[in-house]
Write a protein that holds these residues in place. Sequence first.
Motif, mmCIF file in Angstrom:
data_model
loop_
_atom_site.group_PDB
_atom_site.id
_atom_site.type_symbol
_atom_site.label_atom_id
_atom_site.label_comp_id
_atom_site.label_asym_id
_atom_site.label_seq_id
_atom_site.Cartn_x
_atom_site.Cartn_y
_atom_site.Cartn_z
ATOM 1 N N PRO A 1 0.630 -1.074 -0.141
ATOM 2 C CA PRO A 1 -0.598 -0.415 0.286
ATOM 3 C C PRO A 1 0.777 1.338 -0.175
ATOM 4 O O PRO A 1 2.152 1.223 -0.090
ATOM 5 C CB PRO A 1 -1.153 -0.107 1.029
ATOM 6 C CG PRO A 1 -0.022 -0.563 1.976
ATOM 7 C CD PRO A 1 0.976 -1.189 1.167
ATOM 8 N N ALA A 2 0.637 2.848 -0.427
ATOM 9 C CA ALA A 2 0.729 3.898 0.205
ATOM 10 C C ALA A 2 1.914 4.133 -0.393
ATOM 11 O O ALA A 2 2.690 4.945 -0.513
ATOM 12 C CB ALA A 2 0.673 4.067 1.258
ATOM 13 N N GLU A 3 2.391 4.200 -1.695
ATOM 14 C CA GLU A 3 3.713 4.010 -2.502
ATOM 15 C C GLU A 3 3.313 5.183 -2.890
ATOM 16 O O GLU A 3 4.268 6.512 -2.985
ATOM 17 C CB GLU A 3 3.903 3.740 -3.510
ATOM 18 C CG GLU A 3 4.865 3.303 -4.357
ATOM 19 C CD GLU A 3 5.293 4.728 -5.161
ATOM 20 O OE1 GLU A 3 6.287 5.486 -5.418
ATOM 21 O OE2 GLU A 3 4.177 5.363 -5.767
ATOM 22 N N GLU A 4 2.646 5.894 -2.840
ATOM 23 C CA GLU A 4 2.112 7.848 -3.148
ATOM 24 C C GLU A 4 2.505 8.432 -2.312
ATOM 25 O O GLU A 4 2.484 9.598 -2.262
ATOM 26 C CB GLU A 4 1.367 7.576 -3.754
ATOM 27 C CG GLU A 4 0.740 7.091 -5.253
ATOM 28 C CD GLU A 4 1.253 7.321 -6.549
ATOM 29 O OE1 GLU A 4 2.162 8.244 -6.203
ATOM 30 O OE2 GLU A 4 1.368 6.837 -7.713
ATOM 31 N N GLY A 5 2.315 7.601 -1.137
ATOM 32 C CA GLY A 5 2.201 8.121 0.517
ATOM 33 C C GLY A 5 1.735 8.070 1.005
ATOM 34 O O GLY A 5 0.123 8.295 0.826
ATOM 35 N N ALA A 6 1.792 8.257 2.410
ATOM 36 C CA ALA A 6 0.817 7.967 3.400
ATOM 37 C C ALA A 6 0.062 9.332 3.653
ATOM 38 O O ALA A 6 0.746 10.054 3.442
ATOM 39 C CB ALA A 6 1.071 7.024 4.649
ATOM 40 N N PRO A 7 -1.217 9.307 3.587
ATOM 41 C CA PRO A 7 -1.786 10.339 4.033
ATOM 42 C C PRO A 7 -1.314 11.243 5.752
ATOM 43 O O PRO A 7 -1.643 10.227 6.802
ATOM 44 C CB PRO A 7 -3.044 10.185 3.543
ATOM 45 C CG PRO A 7 -3.472 8.995 4.028
ATOM 46 C CD PRO A 7 -1.873 8.355 3.597
#
Length: 434
Positions: free
Chosen positions: A170-176
């Motif tokens: 998960p969250a390759e684009e960056g954790a929120p």
Amino acid sequence: MFKSLTSTLALTIGLSVGLSASLPASANNASHSISAQLEQRVIDWRRDLHQHPELSNREFRTSALVAEHLRELGMEVQTEIAHTGVVGFLRGGKPGPTIALRADMDALPVTERTDVPFASTAVGEYRGNEVGVMHACGHDLHVAMLMGAAEYLAGIQDDLAGNIMFIFQPAEEGAPGDEEGGAELMLEEGIFAEHTPDAVLGIHVWSAGNTGQIGYRRGPLMASSDRFEIRVQGQQTHGSRPWGGVDPIVAAGQIITNSQSIVSRQIDITKAPAVLSFGIVEGGVRNNIIPDEVYLEGTIRNFDMDNRQQIFEKLTHTAEHTAQSSGATAEVTIHEGYPVTSNDAALVDRLMPTTLRVAGEDNVHENALVTGAEDFSFFANEVPGMFVFLGITPPDQDAASAPSNHSPYFYADEDALKVGVELFINWVVDYPQQ
């Protein structure tokens, strides 16, 4: 993927010379190919995932689909790793190495503008706002390819030498927000603790390449990505009497200008390129009031970890002393992001015969450095890693002008899926023999 990536990035199209002349005997092995039925299943998975995208750390439906598939294949399955991550473990019938294959699962806060029949109409929440959600970077293709590879490899389990880890991240684009996530958190939670792989392999689809083209590179491939904040503190005064206070706008402007000499004059860029860019400048509320504070924010990209640390130190020094020369102060905060994504040269060479055989020699090219970033880098810092790009722009289109990854018009030719699945399969099968 590709933080702040622009559409100007493109695959280098010069083949490395002499590769085919030095192929070991195993390069002549017949490749494992998937059936038309499995290829269609991969396409169907991809379209379903594309129509139901989920933002980082919110990949609940996606992870449930993946986990169910891996369990049906008889694998040992771990879930809820780094919130929504899934890892499947397949034990081969013969002794051998453990190879990890990785796919990222999250989508982006982008409203889709394509006209494909399975276009996303999903919405989600991002930074407190309702946003469209789209697989604008191709992670739906990554998940589908790895699901297909898992199905094929489970079918030849008894003949496999060694074990395979299937990492759905998960969250390759960056954790929120302030959340943690992604590859770094998966490692912190111990996915390599019980089964440490001998190598980790990843594929990322790439609109700057035509369908089936493979972009590889030994050593650094993608840049580190770090964010910085600078708060320049002055003293508010009337715009007609600037001597009555300290102007943080002037000081901020000098900081922006002086910081450009860090890369151009203070870093040895013969080692590797670097980028320091300001993206946010905020300050003031009225034309005739000099404000107390100006806020600056930007990004740092580079391909050498020693240079990275020097840039951090020199940016802090430059900002603080430049502000001080104007009577202001500067507080610098650097948020370390993804490290350099670097391919293990020996691993690239070991699997090059397989890559050439599966993709075709004319389709395998050495890639230019990419200033986008990828958190596959965390995995590749733990064990030898190889990360390649897979072109997905139709052959009759100019890939250099195709909508880039992260564009609302991002489009993928599904013929590339077969190439990606077969690369995963054949890398795993060939690795013990090379």
